[in-house]
Scaffold this motif. Structure first.
Motif, PDB file in Angstrom:
ATOM      1  N   GLY A 104       0.800  -1.214   0.000  1.00 25.34           N
ATOM      2  CA  GLY A 104       0.000   0.000   0.000  1.00 25.34           C
ATOM      3  C   GLY A 104       0.836   1.269   0.000  1.00 25.34           C
ATOM      4  O   GLY A 104       1.584   1.529   0.932  1.00 25.34           O
ATOM      5  N   SER A 105       0.731   2.063  -1.055  1.00 23.03           N
ATOM      6  CA  SER A 105       1.403   3.360  -1.139  1.00 23.03           C
ATOM      7  C   SER A 105       0.608   4.250  -2.084  1.00 23.03           C
ATOM      8  O   SER A 105      -0.257   3.766  -2.824  1.00 23.03           O
ATOM      9  CB  SER A 105       2.841   3.209  -1.642  1.00 23.03           C
ATOM     10  N   GLN A 106       0.895   5.526  -2.053  1.00 25.61           N
ATOM     11  CA  GLN A 106       0.162   6.447  -2.905  1.00 25.61           C
ATOM     12  C   GLN A 106       0.379   6.129  -4.371  1.00 25.61           C
ATOM     13  O   GLN A 106      -0.557   6.187  -5.181  1.00 25.61           O
ATOM     14  CB  GLN A 106       0.590   7.893  -2.616  1.00 25.61           C
ATOM     15  N   VAL A 107       1.599   5.765  -4.737  1.00 24.64           N
ATOM     16  CA  VAL A 107       1.906   5.478  -6.135  1.00 24.64           C
ATOM     17  C   VAL A 107       1.163   4.227  -6.613  1.00 24.64           C
ATOM     18  O   VAL A 107       0.591   4.209  -7.713  1.00 24.64           O
ATOM     19  CB  VAL A 107       3.426   5.312  -6.337  1.00 24.64           C
ATOM     20  N   LYS A 122      -3.731  -3.346   1.619  1.00 26.13           N
ATOM     21  CA  LYS A 122      -3.607  -2.732   2.941  1.00 26.13           C
ATOM     22  C   LYS A 122      -2.488  -1.699   2.945  1.00 26.13           C
ATOM     23  O   LYS A 122      -1.561  -1.769   2.149  1.00 26.13           O
ATOM     24  CB  LYS A 122      -3.295  -3.806   3.996  1.00 26.13           C
ATOM     25  N   TYR A 123      -2.566  -0.749   3.856  1.00 29.10           N
ATOM     26  CA  TYR A 123      -1.492   0.205   4.090  1.00 29.10           C
ATOM     27  C   TYR A 123      -0.942  -0.024   5.493  1.00 29.10           C
ATOM     28  O   TYR A 123      -1.534  -0.763   6.303  1.00 29.10           O
ATOM     29  CB  TYR A 123      -1.982   1.649   3.909  1.00 29.10           C
ATOM     30  N   ARG A 128      -3.791  -0.826  12.822  1.00 27.37           N
ATOM     31  CA  ARG A 128      -3.844   0.045  13.993  1.00 27.37           C
ATOM     32  C   ARG A 128      -5.124   0.885  13.994  1.00 27.37           C
ATOM     33  O   ARG A 128      -5.725   1.115  15.043  1.00 27.37           O
ATOM     34  CB  ARG A 128      -2.621   0.954  14.013  1.00 27.37           C
ATOM     35  N   GLU A 129      -5.550   1.316  12.812  1.00 28.04           N
ATOM     36  CA  GLU A 129      -6.733   2.157  12.721  1.00 28.04           C
ATOM     37  C   GLU A 129      -8.008   1.394  13.054  1.00 28.04           C
ATOM     38  O   GLU A 129      -8.938   1.956  13.636  1.00 28.04           O
ATOM     39  CB  GLU A 129      -6.837   2.768  11.325  1.00 28.04           C
ATOM     40  N   ILE A 130      -8.086   0.124  12.672  1.00 29.54           N
ATOM     41  CA  ILE A 130      -9.313  -0.641  12.932  1.00 29.54           C
ATOM     42  C   ILE A 130      -9.279  -1.345  14.282  1.00 29.54           C
ATOM     43  O   ILE A 130     -10.269  -1.923  14.707  1.00 29.54           O
ATOM     44  CB  ILE A 130      -9.564  -1.675  11.817  1.00 29.54           C
ATOM     45  N   SER A 131      -8.128  -1.293  14.956  1.00 28.21           N
ATOM     46  CA  SER A 131      -8.010  -1.955  16.263  1.00 28.21           C
ATOM     47  C   SER A 131      -8.720  -1.124  17.327  1.00 28.21           C
ATOM     48  O   SER A 131      -8.593   0.100  17.388  1.00 28.21           O
ATOM     49  CB  SER A 131      -6.535  -2.128  16.634  1.00 28.21           C
ATOM     50  N   LEU A 213      -6.851   8.498  -0.624  1.00 28.25           N
ATOM     51  CA  LEU A 213      -6.658   7.147  -1.161  1.00 28.25           C
ATOM     52  C   LEU A 213      -6.751   6.094  -0.059  1.00 28.25           C
ATOM     53  O   LEU A 213      -7.302   5.008  -0.265  1.00 28.25           O
ATOM     54  CB  LEU A 213      -5.304   7.057  -1.864  1.00 28.25           C
ATOM     55  N   LYS A 214      -6.209   6.413   1.123  1.00 25.48           N
ATOM     56  CA  LYS A 214      -6.315   5.483   2.257  1.00 25.48           C
ATOM     57  C   LYS A 214      -7.768   5.275   2.653  1.00 25.48           C
ATOM     58  O   LYS A 214      -8.177   4.160   3.011  1.00 25.48           O
ATOM     59  CB  LYS A 214      -5.520   6.008   3.454  1.00 25.48           C
ATOM     60  N   SER A 215      -8.550   6.343   2.612  1.00 25.90           N
ATOM     61  CA  SER A 215      -9.963   6.241   2.980  1.00 25.90           C
ATOM     62  C   SER A 215     -10.703   5.296   2.037  1.00 25.90           C
ATOM     63  O   SER A 215     -11.531   4.484   2.474  1.00 25.90           O
ATOM     64  CB  SER A 215     -10.596   7.637   2.952  1.00 25.90           C
TER      65      SER A 215
END
Length: 305
Positions: A104-107, A122-123, A128-131, A213-215
């Motif tokens: 997972g990266s912007q590119v 995944k990024y 960590r965000e969903i934990s 993009l992460k969203s």
């Protein structure tokens, strides 16, 4: 004459060294290392901390069948995945890609959008965000962003305002905007030492396009289809490498050189696919015999049943 003779001898030695260095640079071809026994291989750090000449194998699978593979010389999976996408064959054009956080990266996300492929990669901070039990309650992911005021609010209800805007160069040569936010007042905060790493004010950086993009990726990964894909990923692609390295005990390439290694892994991939196909046919033979004994009028097989 003696002095000129010394200079001439010295220049000849330097000329040989220069010629040697030029050949080495040609072999490196942008890499930071290569093996003397196999110049096509790059030294990469393994999980057991050994530094060994290695090729980076990228494989796309579906139902444990290898549908596309590439052999790379870079240890970075994100870089190799971009080339993997560039070499997608016309006969195999996926609707979506599922991968772990190493991809997972912007590119890579922009690349998938360009190819109109759904993003389930995944990024790094996804888990960590969903934990529910975040290890760092003062990580910037725990800060609340207000679009109307363009400010962040920390868990202690203190505001961070926009400090300045810069740009950052991406791996593909393009640039992206980076915004830096600074707290108005951290004085008296009981969590100052654990929240602020340097200085006496908390600062965070945010890349708008990357967050967007992460969203999208997070929404895909946490959807019902995304959960199914995440469960299947380890079973689907990891089985390929586990079967080759553990069951077949094929842990190193026998041939040397990038082109020969591509052929070698291609043979391994074909063997994997033939074995899967043989297993599929064997399972369905039982189904054929069962139908033959239970239908006096004849029997049939529905592919994929």
């Amino acid at each position: 004459k003696r002095e000129l003779s010394k200079k001439r001898t010295q220049l000849r030695k330097e000329q040989k060294k220069l010629s040697k260095y030029e050949k080495q640079q040609e072999l490196l071809d942008g890499r930071n290392s290569y093996s003397k026994t196999d110049p096509g291989a790059t030294f990469m750090r393994w999980k057991d901390e050994r530094l060994l000449p290695t090729y980076n194998v990228q494989a796309s699978t579906q139902d444990q069948f290898v549908v596309h593979y590439t052999i790379g010389q870079n240890a970075n999976d994100q870089v190799e995945f971009e080339e993997h996408l560039d070499q997608l064959p016309e006969r195999f054009y996926p609707n979506s890609y599922v991968g772990d956080s190493g991809y997972g990266s912007q590119v890579t996300y922009e690349k998938l959008i360009e190819l109109e492929i759904d993003n389930y990669l995944k990024y790094q901070s996804f888990h960590r965000e969903i934990s529910k039990n975040a290890k760092d309650p003062f990580h910037k992911d725990q800060f609340t962003y207000d679009l109307d005021t363009d400010t962040y609010t920390c868990p202690e209800d203190r505001s961070l305002i926009l400090d300045h805007i810069t740009t950052k160069a991406l791996r593909n040569g393009e640039s992206t905007e980076v915004r830096r936010y600074r707290s108005l007042n951290c004085k008296g905060c009981p969590h100052l030492n654990s929240c602020v790493k340097k200085g006496r004010q908390r600062t965070i950086t945010m890349t708008p396009r990357w967050e967007e993009l992460k969203s999208i990726a997070k929404q895909n990964l946490t959807s019902d289809q995304g959960i199914i894909y995440r469960k299947r990923r380890s079973i689907d692609v990891e089985t390929l490498f586990g079967n080759i390295k553990r069951n077949k005990r094929y842990k190193r390439f026998r041939l040397r050189g990038l082109e020969k290694v591509k052929i070698e892994f291609g043979l391994l991939a074909m063997a994997q696919n033939l074995a899967k196909m043989a297993s599929f046919i064997a399972d369905n033979l039982i189904f054929i015999i069962y139908l033959f004994h239970n239908h006096t009028q004849g029997w049939y097989v529905k592919v994929g049943q």
